[in-house]
Design a protein around this motif. Structure first.
Motif, PDB file in Angstrom:
ATOM      1  N   ASP A   1      -0.757   2.976 -10.422  1.00  0.00           N
ATOM      2  CA  ASP A   1       0.506   3.379 -11.067  1.00  0.00           C
ATOM      3  C   ASP A   1       1.115   4.526 -10.260  1.00  0.00           C
TER       4      ASP A   1
ATOM      5  N   ALA B   1       1.411   8.099 -11.819  1.00  0.00           N
ATOM      6  CA  ALA B   1       0.266   8.703 -12.515  1.00  0.00           C
ATOM      7  C   ALA B   1      -0.618   9.500 -11.574  1.00  0.00           C
TER       8      ALA B   1
ATOM      9  N   ARG C   1       1.249  12.045 -16.236  1.00  0.00           N
ATOM     10  CA  ARG C   1       2.461  11.359 -15.771  1.00  0.00           C
ATOM     11  C   ARG C   1       3.615  12.361 -15.812  1.00  0.00           C
TER      12      ARG C   1
END
Ligand SMILES: Nc1ncnc2c1ncn2[C@@H]1O[C@H](COP(=O)(O)OP(=O)(O)OP(=O)(O)O)[C@@H](O)[C@H]1O
Ligand SMILES: [Mg+2]
Length: 367
Positions: free
Chosen positions: A338, A341, A362
């Motif tokens: 991700d 992240a 995040r």
């Protein structure tokens, strides 16, 4: 570099190259040791467990019991300043170390923060709002206290609780004998349940000269009594922020804190602020600062404990921090994939249920 052992606390400061002794080997110690290393400090971790998360990232560590005076003396000899990454250190250990080396925060602060009744009594004595509470020493006292307090209420063991351990909610139909047993059957505190709008926390640092620096209040969401998510900053009315910050400043000053203090808060529907508990150390709800602030809570802790100027607490991003608890950690590969992240893992070998294994932050632009 070594400190003058005859004058343990004289507002000394310690420059990079000095050694910070850290009592406790968990993830808070690990992230403190990493921040210390970045500023050029050495760390020495003292922890009863082998292969602790903090010991994995420090050059020097001692594995010994907290009451092993020979090991404590050798530890004190090796370090310039002592601190703690958790508060359940025996009083005698903290005092032994404080007699040898500057120990920050001072042992009396641990003494207050490690026992819920002492903590609430202290807060009440300085006029800080807390929920109604009462000491309970046995089942008979529990019956009387619940009748006086009204249900629902929460029974907590006075000492050694964390992540909701040693806590029982007493609802309309809860059997009190059973509640007493589940709490652990030791000295307890009964608290009126707060019907809060949200939970928040403020982290404050205070230096040797009384200088303070606060991180903005954050919102904390719990799952199964364990912190699940921190939303930074919290969405609060300016007056609520001002009273949360005022309370944190007052507590830090009354304690004579040198170090870091997390103040856990309940915000009521009317915007009133009640203190839930204190943690005189880095706190899970401050992990977001590592990725989102100019100075992380861990660097700030190192600065305060070493008597250095405090850093800027300004966030450059808003953030949501999510804990990876137990099997959640198996998702590490997805988290890495991700792009928004940041993954943090604590090096714990075994993912037991309820165990904090890591966290994910995040970031998003400040709105
Ligand atoms: N009096 C209360 N009223 C309402 N909710 C409460 C009360 N006391 C505790 N809780 C809930 O239980 C959670 C854990 O309680 P507390 O912070 O006292 O325990 P802990 O075991 O030290 O937790 P942690 O280690 O996560 O800080 C709180 O964050 C809150 O969600
Ligand atoms: Mg708590």
């Amino acid at each position: 570099m070594s400190a003058d052992t005859t004058s343990p606390e004289r507002g000394q400061s310690f420059a990079p190259g000095a050694t910070i002794g850290i009592l406790g080997g968990g993830q808070l110690g690990r992230m403190t040791a990493l921040a210390a290393a970045r500023l050029g400090f050495r760390t020495h971790v003292f922890c009863p467990d082998h292969d602790s998360p903090a010991a994995q990232v420090t050059a020097v560590s001692t594995v010994a019991a907290y009451d092993d005076e020979e090991a404590l003396a050798a530890f004190a000899d090796d370090v310039d300043v002592v601190t703690f990454e958790f508060e359940n250190i025996p009083d005698t250990t903290a005092e032994f170390l404080a007699a040898h080396k500057p120990t920050r925060p001072k042992p009396h602060i641990l003494h207050i923060a490690q026992q819920r009744l002492r903590e609430k009594d202290f807060l009440a004595s300085i006029g800080v709002p807390v929920t109604r509470y009462q000491a309970v020493a046995d089942v008979a006292a529990l019956h009387g206290a619940v009748a006086a307090m009204g249900r629902p209420c929460i029974l907590k063991s006075a000492q050694f609780g964390y992540d909701g351990k040693g806590q029982v909610r007493i609802a309309g139909d809860t059997d009190l004998r059973e509640a007493w047993r589940r709490m652990g059957g030791t000295l307890g505190i009964l608290e009126a349940e707060v019907d809060f709008a949200l939970e928040a926390s403020v982290i404050i640092a205070r230096g040797i000269d009384g200088e303070t620096a606060l991180y903005p209040p954050v919102e904390n969401r719990h799952r199964n009594h364990i912190l699940d998510e921190t939303i930074a900053p919290a969405t609060l009315a300016p007056s609520t922020v001002a009273s949360a910050e005022g309370i944190a400043r007052q507590i830090a000053q009354e304690l004579g804190l040198v170090g870091l203090l997390a103040v856990e808060l309940f915000i009521t529907r009317k915007g009133d602020v009640l203190v839930n508990e204190l943690a005189p150390r880095p706190h899970n709800s401050g992990h977001w600062t590592v990725d989102a602030c100019v100075t992380s809570q861990f660097e700030q802790f190192v600065r305060a404990v070493c008597g250095l100027p405090l850093g800027s607490t300004a966030p450059h991003s808003a953030a949501v921090m999510k804990n990876l608890i137990g099997d959640d950690v198996d998702r590490w590969r997805d988290v890495l994939a991700d792009p928004g992240a940041k993954l943090h893992l604590y090096g714990k070998a075994e993912a037991r249920p309820g165990r904090k294994m890591g966290h994910v932050t995040r970031l998003k632009p400040i709105s």
